[in-house]
Design a protein around this motif. Structure first.
Motif, short mmCIF file in Angstrom:
data_model
loop_
_atom_site.label_atom_id
_atom_site.label_comp_id
_atom_site.label_asym_id
_atom_site.label_seq_id
_atom_site.Cartn_x
_atom_site.Cartn_y
_atom_site.Cartn_z
N SER A 125 25.64 3.88 -1.82
CA SER A 125 24.78 4.72 -2.67
C SER A 125 24.05 5.80 -1.89
O SER A 125 23.49 6.73 -2.48
CB SER A 125 23.75 3.84 -3.40
N MET A 126 24.05 5.71 -0.58
CA MET A 126 23.37 6.72 0.24
C MET A 126 24.15 8.03 0.23
O MET A 126 25.36 8.06 0.02
CB MET A 126 23.25 6.24 1.69
N SER A 127 23.44 9.09 0.53
CA SER A 127 24.11 10.39 0.69
C SER A 127 24.84 10.41 2.03
O SER A 127 24.48 9.68 2.96
CB SER A 127 23.09 11.51 0.66
N ALA A 149 24.37 -5.00 1.12
CA ALA A 149 24.32 -3.97 2.17
C ALA A 149 25.38 -2.91 1.92
O ALA A 149 25.14 -1.70 2.11
CB ALA A 149 24.51 -4.61 3.55
N VAL A 150 26.56 -3.34 1.49
CA VAL A 150 27.63 -2.39 1.18
C VAL A 150 27.20 -1.47 0.04
O VAL A 150 27.39 -0.24 0.10
CB VAL A 150 28.92 -3.14 0.82
N ILE A 194 38.02 8.42 10.12
CA ILE A 194 38.41 8.40 8.71
C ILE A 194 37.83 7.20 7.97
O ILE A 194 38.28 6.85 6.87
CB ILE A 194 39.95 8.43 8.55
N VAL A 195 36.82 6.55 8.55
CA VAL A 195 36.12 5.48 7.84
C VAL A 195 34.68 5.91 7.60
O VAL A 195 34.22 6.94 8.12
CB VAL A 195 36.17 4.14 8.62
N ASP A 196 33.96 5.14 6.81
CA ASP A 196 32.60 5.50 6.42
C ASP A 196 31.54 4.57 7.00
O ASP A 196 30.42 4.99 7.27
CB ASP A 196 32.49 5.49 4.89
N VAL A 197 31.90 3.30 7.16
CA VAL A 197 30.98 2.28 7.67
C VAL A 197 31.76 1.38 8.60
O VAL A 197 32.95 1.12 8.37
CB VAL A 197 30.37 1.44 6.51
N SER A 209 35.15 -9.73 -3.31
CA SER A 209 35.31 -10.16 -4.70
C SER A 209 34.08 -9.83 -5.55
O SER A 209 34.17 -9.78 -6.78
CB SER A 209 35.58 -11.67 -4.76
N LEU A 210 32.95 -9.60 -4.91
CA LEU A 210 31.71 -9.24 -5.62
C LEU A 210 31.56 -7.73 -5.79
O LEU A 210 30.59 -7.28 -6.38
CB LEU A 210 30.49 -9.78 -4.85
N LEU A 211 32.51 -6.97 -5.26
CA LEU A 211 32.38 -5.51 -5.22
C LEU A 211 33.53 -4.80 -5.93
O LEU A 211 33.75 -3.60 -5.72
CB LEU A 211 32.30 -5.04 -3.76
#
Length: 413
Positions: free
Chosen positions: A366-368, A360-361, A296-299, A245-247
């Protein structure tokens, strides 16, 4: 060696550690026999293709399996869950000693601690040593997960645990915190060995992303943060929804929650009521599908609620996350966070802190891609050097040999 493994759950149930261990020991030239229940976890129903009977023998990948009856359950009912944890140990106590022959040593996979009863009976009747493997610290974990709060029951389980520790020739634990916990209870340090878990999936190669698959399950063109596993009180996943909810300002971001558990429907309901578009649910998937999901995920994420017992716990999914090749957010206090930080594989945040999780998310988003890949590869490298079955199974074999060669039967009489 002929090694007996006593475990309430076994493949095709989704906890394959003992099967991976059994297969590995067979490859090293040992004979392995498993005494287990009829498969019912996590649904509380006997799997298709199985029918409860007094016993059933089968062979899986060269591992001999003896299945015994139990009361299947996966509910919030304390009575039904107790019957589940008592019925298999009862079957194993009565039938187990007569269904295995010429055993050299036994490994007992705990939980539940009620397996300490058949462990001692089989050990006594066959005059063999046993090693206790502790995956959950009972009784401490029971009130933390909301399973049991009755102090009388907890005290009885504590006495059973101490009895089992005293009868075991050696004890393996999954974290430094577990070792300290046992030492504080008077268990000799020389009896305790830290054997970290490996990934649920075993070792796997990173797969190429399957765009069609991603589209099919709703992960295409999103920055996906994956949680995969049980969804119950211990996981505290309402914190993830609060963080989501914060994102909402990050339009391509979504949390992907895969699994099952007693909180699944409540979590879905909360997301709908709050009209959040950045939380995506999928049902529990077969373990063999998970490498395709990781592609197919990023984190990836490890998440538990804030409780002292979880500070000394390393959830099994931690190793899967290290092996996934992606950066990890570990929202757990203590040993699990320490392991991920040591591997330089991700970001640790305080448990049950939605603002810290959201920060953290944002940082990882924001990282490459190159920066995130560096974290993910560091995790895989750490895993293969320290945690993989290839490393750990040889440690088990060595411990079995040491216990057999130095076994002292007197403390089990």
């Amino acid at each position: 060696m002929h090694i007996l493994i006593l475990t309430q759950n076994y493949v095709p149930e989704p906890d394959p550690k003992m099967h991976i261990l059994g297969k590995g020991l067979v490859k090293l030239g040992h004979k392995i026999t498993i005494i287990t229940g009829f498969p019912n976890y996590p649904y509380g129903k006997i799997y298709p293709g199985y029918r409860q009977r007094f016993w059933q023998r089968e062979e899986i990948d060269g591992v001999g399996v003896i299945r015994l009856p139990l009361f299947p359950d996966r509910s919030r009912s304390v009575i039904k869950r107790s019957l589940n944890y008592l019925s298999f140990p009862l079957s194993a106590s009565i039938l187990g000693p007569f269904l295995c022959r010429q055993i050299d040593i036994m490994l007992v996979y705990h939980p539940p601690i009620t397996l300490g009863i058949p462990a001692w009976i089989i050990s006594y009747l066959h005059n063999i040593p046993f090693i206790l493997e502790i995956q959950d610290m009972w009784p401490e974990t029971l009130p933390a997960t909301g399973m049991v709060s009755n102090q009388y029951i907890l005290n009885r389980l504590k006495k059973l645990a101490m009895f089992t520790y005293s009868k075991a020739s050696a004890i393996t634990v999954i974290s430094p915190g577990f070792k300290k916990n046992l030492e504080s209870k008077g268990v000799p340090a020389k009896k305790i060995h830290i054997f970290y878990n490996w990934a649920y999936e075993g070792d796997f190669s990173t797969a190429d992303p399957d765009i069609d698959f991603a589209k099919k399950i709703g992960l295409h063109k999103h920055f996906n943060i994956l949680y995969a596993g049980n969804m119950g009180p211990a996981q505290g996943l309402h914190n993830v929804i609060e963080s989501a909810s914060l994102l909402t300002d990050i339009k391509d971001l979504q949390f992907v929650l895969i699994g099952s558990g007693i909180d699944y429907s409540n979590l879905e309901k909360e997301v709908k009521e709050r009209k959040l578009k950045n939380v995506h649910f999928l049902p529990r998937l077969p373990i063999e599908v998970m490498p395709s999901i990781y592609a197919i995920v990023d984190v990836v994420m490890v998440h538990l609620t804030d409780d002292p017992i979880f500070e000394i716990t390393i959830p099994g999914k931690t190793q899967s996350c290290l092996l996934s090749g992606h950066p990890i957010i570990v929202s757990v206090n203590g040993d699990a966070a320490d392991l991920v930080v040591k591997a330089e594989a991700g970001i640790a945040v305080p448990a049950m802190n939605p603002s810290a999780l959201a920060s953290a998310v944002r940082k990882l988003h924001s990282m490459s891609p190159e920066e995130r890949k560096k974290m993910g590869l560091a995790g895989r490298d750490f895993y293969f050097r320290n945690l993989s079955p290839e490393v750990q199974i040889k440690k088990y074999e060595q411990l079995f040999k040491e216990v057999i060669n130095g076994k002292d039967i007197s403390n089990r009489r």
